[in-house]
Design a protein around this motif. Structure first.
Motif: not given
Length: 170
Positions: A68-72
């Protein structure tokens, strides 16, 4: 007559010497050419860096689709390039992984706002309503609403939204 001629000659010499010295050692060449300015060159470098970051993040989320951090981060980088729909799609991936949270819906509302030429259309309003239903003090949503009201010259309303953020001490 000698006394007046001497200061005038000396002044002309100093001015001519200074001008010649500046032409040889100063920044006259760079300033006189309307070539790429330093600010423009810096923004080009930043855009190239952003593109490199996006490429790297795309490769990363291909390998780790549940990060999720990479997507954000990808969503944030896409917004900086004006790719608002793609940013919204990246935020959808974060929501898929993390669930609906006010800050994610607020980020998606901001992307929708910019995608729609800084207008609050029904899509944008839906994200705002969802975010505020989850957290009425969500900073990203209140910043957006404050900014929108400020551009509409609703200054007191803008202040009220921004004050919500300040009072929440987040």
């Amino acid at each position: 007559t000698h006394s007046i001629l001497w200061p005038i000659t000396l002044s002309i010499f100093v001015i001519a010497f200074s001008f010649t010295f500046y032409l040889k050692t100063g920044a006259y060449q760079q300033l006189s050419q309307p070539a790429v300015t330093a600010a423009h060159q810096k923004s080009m470098t930043e855009a190239q860096q952003t593109l490199a970051n996006i490429k790297q993040l795309n490769e990363f989320v291909e390998k780790e689709p549940d990060n999720s951090e990479a997507w954000y981060s990808l969503g944030q980088q896409l917004i900086s390039l004006g790719k608002f729909q793609q940013a919204m799609d990246a935020y959808d991936q974060v929501i898929r992984i993390e669930g609906k949270h006010a800050d994610l819906l607020g980020a998606k509302a901001q992307a929708s706002y910019y995608k729609n030429n800084q207008q609050i259309v029904s899509e944008t309003q839906r994200f705002i309503d969802e975010a505020l239903a989850l957290d009425p003090k969500d900073p990203s949503t209140n910043i957006l609403l404050g900014m929108h009201n400020f551009t509409q010259k609703n200054y007191q309303q803008a202040i009220n939204y921004w004050q919500t953020i300040v009072d929440a001490q987040r």
